[in-house]
Design a protein around this motif. Structure first.
Motif, PDB file in Angstrom:
ATOM      1  N   SER A 100      23.918  26.302 -47.608  1.00 16.96           N
ATOM      2  CA  SER A 100      23.819  25.828 -46.349  1.00 16.96           C
ATOM      3  C   SER A 100      22.706  25.968 -45.547  1.00 16.96           C
ATOM      4  O   SER A 100      22.305  25.327 -44.675  1.00 16.96           O
ATOM      5  N   GLY A 101      22.079  27.280 -45.970  1.00  9.27           N
ATOM      6  CA  GLY A 101      20.943  27.690 -45.050  1.00  9.27           C
ATOM      7  C   GLY A 101      19.827  26.601 -45.042  1.00  9.27           C
ATOM      8  O   GLY A 101      19.297  26.206 -43.688  1.00  9.27           O
ATOM      9  N   PRO A 102      19.135  25.980 -46.006  1.00  8.93           N
ATOM     10  CA  PRO A 102      18.157  25.089 -45.747  1.00  8.93           C
ATOM     11  C   PRO A 102      18.270  23.696 -45.020  1.00  8.93           C
ATOM     12  O   PRO A 102      17.462  23.329 -44.409  1.00  8.93           O
ATOM     13  N   VAL A 103      19.679  23.371 -45.330  1.00  2.93           N
ATOM     14  CA  VAL A 103      20.075  22.242 -44.439  1.00  2.93           C
ATOM     15  C   VAL A 103      20.392  22.613 -43.093  1.00  2.93           C
ATOM     16  O   VAL A 103      19.884  21.859 -42.118  1.00  2.93           O
ATOM     17  N   LEU A 104      21.105  23.551 -42.608  1.00  9.23           N
ATOM     18  CA  LEU A 104      21.136  24.149 -41.418  1.00  9.23           C
ATOM     19  C   LEU A 104      19.980  24.249 -40.555  1.00  9.23           C
ATOM     20  O   LEU A 104      19.783  24.032 -39.433  1.00  9.23           O
ATOM     21  N   SER A 105      19.001  24.796 -41.048  1.00 10.01           N
ATOM     22  CA  SER A 105      17.555  24.933 -40.453  1.00 10.01           C
ATOM     23  C   SER A 105      16.667  23.791 -40.474  1.00 10.01           C
ATOM     24  O   SER A 105      15.600  23.755 -39.432  1.00 10.01           O
ATOM     25  N   LYS A 106      16.939  22.799 -41.352  1.00  6.81           N
ATOM     26  CA  LYS A 106      16.014  21.793 -41.485  1.00  6.81           C
ATOM     27  C   LYS A 106      16.219  20.304 -41.290  1.00  6.81           C
ATOM     28  O   LYS A 106      15.638  19.672 -40.893  1.00  6.81           O
ATOM     29  N   SER A 107      17.390  20.131 -41.721  1.00  5.40           N
ATOM     30  CA  SER A 107      17.820  18.629 -41.557  1.00  5.40           C
ATOM     31  C   SER A 107      18.296  18.216 -40.422  1.00  5.40           C
ATOM     32  O   SER A 107      18.696  18.571 -39.495  1.00  5.40           O
ATOM     33  N   GLU A 108      17.499  17.025 -40.247  1.00  7.31           N
ATOM     34  CA  GLU A 108      17.603  16.403 -39.158  1.00  7.31           C
ATOM     35  C   GLU A 108      18.831  15.213 -39.287  1.00  7.31           C
ATOM     36  O   GLU A 108      18.943  14.604 -38.120  1.00  7.31           O
ATOM     37  N   ARG A 109      19.376  15.402 -40.152  1.00  9.33           N
ATOM     38  CA  ARG A 109      20.528  14.375 -40.310  1.00  9.33           C
ATOM     39  C   ARG A 109      21.923  14.979 -39.981  1.00  9.33           C
ATOM     40  O   ARG A 109      23.086  14.290 -39.677  1.00  9.33           O
ATOM     41  N   LEU A 110      21.742  16.322 -39.400  1.00 12.51           N
ATOM     42  CA  LEU A 110      23.111  16.927 -39.113  1.00 12.51           C
ATOM     43  C   LEU A 110      23.329  16.432 -37.703  1.00 12.51           C
ATOM     44  O   LEU A 110      22.333  16.559 -36.813  1.00 12.51           O
ATOM     45  N   ASP A 111      24.651  15.980 -37.384  1.00 10.16           N
ATOM     46  CA  ASP A 111      24.840  15.697 -36.021  1.00 10.16           C
ATOM     47  C   ASP A 111      25.240  16.974 -35.206  1.00 10.16           C
ATOM     48  O   ASP A 111      25.628  18.125 -35.633  1.00 10.16           O
ATOM     49  N   GLU A 112      25.085  16.957 -33.845  1.00 10.79           N
ATOM     50  CA  GLU A 112      25.586  17.860 -32.927  1.00 10.79           C
ATOM     51  C   GLU A 112      26.695  18.513 -32.863  1.00 10.79           C
ATOM     52  O   GLU A 112      26.864  19.656 -32.894  1.00 10.79           O
ATOM     53  N   THR A 113      27.681  17.786 -33.284  1.00 13.09           N
ATOM     54  CA  THR A 113      29.131  18.031 -33.416  1.00 13.09           C
ATOM     55  C   THR A 113      29.386  19.112 -34.463  1.00 13.09           C
ATOM     56  O   THR A 113      29.895  20.155 -34.504  1.00 13.09           O
ATOM     57  N   THR A 114      28.658  18.622 -35.694  1.00 12.72           N
ATOM     58  CA  THR A 114      28.791  19.536 -36.802  1.00 12.72           C
ATOM     59  C   THR A 114      28.125  21.170 -36.761  1.00 12.72           C
ATOM     60  O   THR A 114      28.718  21.884 -37.063  1.00 12.72           O
ATOM     61  N   LEU A 115      26.978  20.935 -36.186  1.00  9.86           N
ATOM     62  CA  LEU A 115      26.058  22.156 -35.878  1.00  9.86           C
ATOM     63  C   LEU A 115      26.881  23.161 -35.054  1.00  9.86           C
ATOM     64  O   LEU A 115      27.190  24.357 -35.251  1.00  9.86           O
ATOM     65  N   ILE A 116      27.357  22.510 -33.784  1.00 12.50           N
ATOM     66  CA  ILE A 116      28.305  23.431 -32.923  1.00 12.50           C
ATOM     67  C   ILE A 116      29.691  24.034 -33.731  1.00 12.50           C
ATOM     68  O   ILE A 116      30.008  25.162 -33.664  1.00 12.50           O
ATOM     69  N   GLU A 117      30.093  23.121 -34.474  1.00 13.32           N
ATOM     70  CA  GLU A 117      31.311  23.636 -35.307  1.00 13.32           C
ATOM     71  C   GLU A 117      31.094  24.747 -36.259  1.00 13.32           C
ATOM     72  O   GLU A 117      31.556  25.493 -36.166  1.00 13.32           O
ATOM     73  N   ILE A 118      29.914  24.498 -36.899  1.00 16.32           N
ATOM     74  CA  ILE A 118      29.311  25.695 -37.801  1.00 16.32           C
ATOM     75  C   ILE A 118      29.033  26.883 -37.254  1.00 16.32           C
ATOM     76  O   ILE A 118      29.346  28.157 -37.393  1.00 16.32           O
ATOM     77  N   ALA A 119      28.159  26.672 -35.962  1.00 14.26           N
ATOM     78  CA  ALA A 119      28.043  27.813 -34.995  1.00 14.26           C
ATOM     79  C   ALA A 119      29.011  28.729 -34.547  1.00 14.26           C
ATOM     80  O   ALA A 119      29.060  29.823 -34.349  1.00 14.26           O
ATOM     81  N   LYS A 128      21.751  32.342 -37.784  1.00 12.67           N
ATOM     82  CA  LYS A 128      20.547  32.518 -37.811  1.00 12.67           C
ATOM     83  C   LYS A 128      19.725  31.230 -38.558  1.00 12.67           C
ATOM     84  O   LYS A 128      18.658  30.782 -38.186  1.00 12.67           O
ATOM     85  N   ALA A 129      20.476  30.662 -39.477  1.00 13.68           N
ATOM     86  CA  ALA A 129      19.731  29.674 -40.202  1.00 13.68           C
ATOM     87  C   ALA A 129      19.733  28.308 -38.785  1.00 13.68           C
ATOM     88  O   ALA A 129      18.478  27.789 -39.041  1.00 13.68           O
ATOM     89  N   ILE A 130      20.685  28.203 -38.336  1.00 14.76           N
ATOM     90  CA  ILE A 130      20.797  27.110 -37.355  1.00 14.76           C
ATOM     91  C   ILE A 130      19.539  27.490 -36.164  1.00 14.76           C
ATOM     92  O   ILE A 130      18.946  26.686 -35.577  1.00 14.76           O
ATOM     93  N   SER A 131      19.271  28.878 -35.720  1.00 16.02           N
ATOM     94  CA  SER A 131      18.426  29.377 -34.899  1.00 16.02           C
ATOM     95  C   SER A 131      17.223  29.025 -35.032  1.00 16.02           C
ATOM     96  O   SER A 131      16.060  28.923 -34.413  1.00 16.02           O
ATOM     97  N   LEU A 132      16.734  28.776 -36.461  1.00 20.13           N
ATOM     98  CA  LEU A 132      15.417  28.286 -36.918  1.00 20.13           C
ATOM     99  C   LEU A 132      15.192  26.679 -36.674  1.00 20.13           C
ATOM    100  O   LEU A 132      13.978  26.495 -37.061  1.00 20.13           O
ATOM    101  N   ARG A 133      16.087  26.094 -36.270  1.00 21.55           N
ATOM    102  CA  ARG A 133      15.892  24.631 -36.344  1.00 21.55           C
ATOM    103  C   ARG A 133      14.534  24.095 -34.985  1.00 21.55           C
ATOM    104  O   ARG A 133      14.582  24.927 -34.315  1.00 21.55           O
ATOM    105  N   ARG A 134      14.146  23.130 -35.584  1.00 15.48           N
ATOM    106  CA  ARG A 134      12.834  22.643 -34.829  1.00 15.48           C
ATOM    107  C   ARG A 134      13.270  22.560 -33.229  1.00 15.48           C
ATOM    108  O   ARG A 134      12.490  22.721 -32.247  1.00 15.48           O
ATOM    109  N   VAL A 135      14.493  21.814 -33.106  1.00 20.64           N
ATOM    110  CA  VAL A 135      14.775  21.393 -31.655  1.00 20.64           C
ATOM    111  C   VAL A 135      16.427  22.307 -31.438  1.00 20.64           C
ATOM    112  O   VAL A 135      17.260  22.147 -32.440  1.00 20.64           O
TER     113      VAL A 135
END
Length: 365
Positions: A100-119, A128-135
């Motif tokens: 999951s790490g590479p996708v969580l930190s880099k993928s722009e395809r992930l929607d906000e709802t999924t990211l918040i659910e995982i967080a 930590k992987a999510i915290s490294l995202r560009r935005v």
């Protein structure tokens, strides 16, 4: 009638399912590699229908493949903006962080709802992987700051693409009183509002002074002077374009005779710290730096002294105190007790205290 893309998808899935049902592990891995090569090599040219076909294929493969192959798939799909969305979500939800790490930190395809659910539900490594995202949006950073451990929080704060809400900033500045590394991370943010910066500096300066005085008690007076001078320089360096514009606006209003108690109260109700500070300084007839030093004090006496000298009524003072407490993230305070204190405060007493603050400001300068 079904589309040609739908038929192609069915045929490809049937072939893959047949191969996977009777194939070896090596054959399954090779199948995944070839499909991934095919997608990655032409991703920019695929239509939405093509991407949906690949999504179906990847979903089929991912259920029958070992971890190492999923890790490779995640690494290759994560940087692709047009990656199939369903497989990206599946990879992001994987409990194994190597997947999951590479996708969580880099993928722009992930929607906000999924990211918040995982967080909200996954491990600190996922955070930590999510915290490294560009935005990072404010909603997402709120979860990271609330749930994250020290490493996650520092990573989030150090990310220039992270948007920090007022609530998160207030919480972080409070935490930074006990964490010098976090204080440094927050202080280096270019978008840190001035009122939070000043509060951070004031608290950090106190910590520094205590440490230095404990190490060299014979130099306590000298240390105190040095720390005050350093804090003064930091406050000057923290002057932003926004602060300069706010002070210029208030100065113009004051020179034109349009600055009054109502205007300052309006600034406070709108949460405009710089304008409120400059306004009350002008009405009280003190330097804006003096007012600022009194406005960021932990207790409310400084605000009430300034307001009493400026001749302001209690409703206006209440609005200023409410703004200050909201911006600093302080606990709820007893406004009725403060009202009684303010009404009992004599103007002559307020003037004497203010003269003392002016003397301190002059000595520091």
């Amino acid at each position: 009638m079904r589309s040609k893309s739908a038929k192609s998808s069915e045929n490809l899935l049937e072939e893959l399912q047949a191969a996977l049902s009777h194939g070896t592990v090596a054959r399954r891995v090779e199948t995944l590699r070839r499909v991934t090569d095919l997608f990655v090599g032409n991703a920019v040219d695929y239509s939405d229908d093509h991407i949906r076909v690949f999504d179906d294929v990847f979903q089929c493969l991912i259920e029958q493949i070992e971890t190492s192959a999923r890790v490779l798939l995640a690494d290759r799909l994560a940087p692709i903006a047009a990656a199939p969305p369903k497989i990206i979500r599946t990879l992001a939800l994987d409990e194994i962080i190597e997947v999951s790490g590479p996708v969580l930190s880099k993928s722009e395809r992930l929607d906000e709802t999924t990211l918040i659910e995982i967080a909200r539900t996954r491990s600190q490594a996922h955070l930590k992987a999510i915290s490294l995202r560009r935005v990072l949006s404010e909603a997402l950073t709120d979860v990271l700051v609330t749930r994250g451990n020290e490493d996650v929080v520092q990573s989030t704060v150090s990310n220039p693409g992270a948007e920090l809400s007022e609530g998160s900033l207030s919480d972080l500045v409070t935490r930074a009183e006990r964490d010098d590394e976090l204080a440094a991370c927050i202080g280096l943010r270019a978008d840190l509002p001035r009122h939070h910066y000043l509060r951070l500096v004031a608290k950090a300066s106190l910590n520094v002074r205590r440490k230095l005085e404990a190490a060299h008690p014979e130099l306590a007076d000298e240390v105190s002077s040095v720390v005050q001078e350093a804090a003064q320089r930091l406050r000057a360096a923290a002057m932003t374009k926004q602060t300069e514009m706010a002070r210029a606006l208030v100065r113009s209003l004051h020179e034109d005779g349009r600055l009054n108690e109502f205007q300052v109260t309006t600034f406070a109700e709108q949460g405009k710290f710089d304008e409120t500070n400059a306004g009350i300084a002008a009405l009280a007839g003190v330097a804006v730096e003096t007012a600022e030093a009194m406005m960021i004090e932990a207790r409310t006496e400084g605000v009430m002294i300034l307001a009493k000298v400026a001749g302001m009524s209690w409703p206006s003072v209440r609005a200023i105190i409410a703004m200050r407490e909201k911006l600093s993230g302080g606990a709820r305070i007893d406004m009725l007790t403060l009202r009684d204190t303010y009404e009992a405060l004599r103007s002559s007493t307020a003037q004497q205290v203010l003269r003392f603050h002016r003397m301190q400001q002059s000595a520091t300068a």
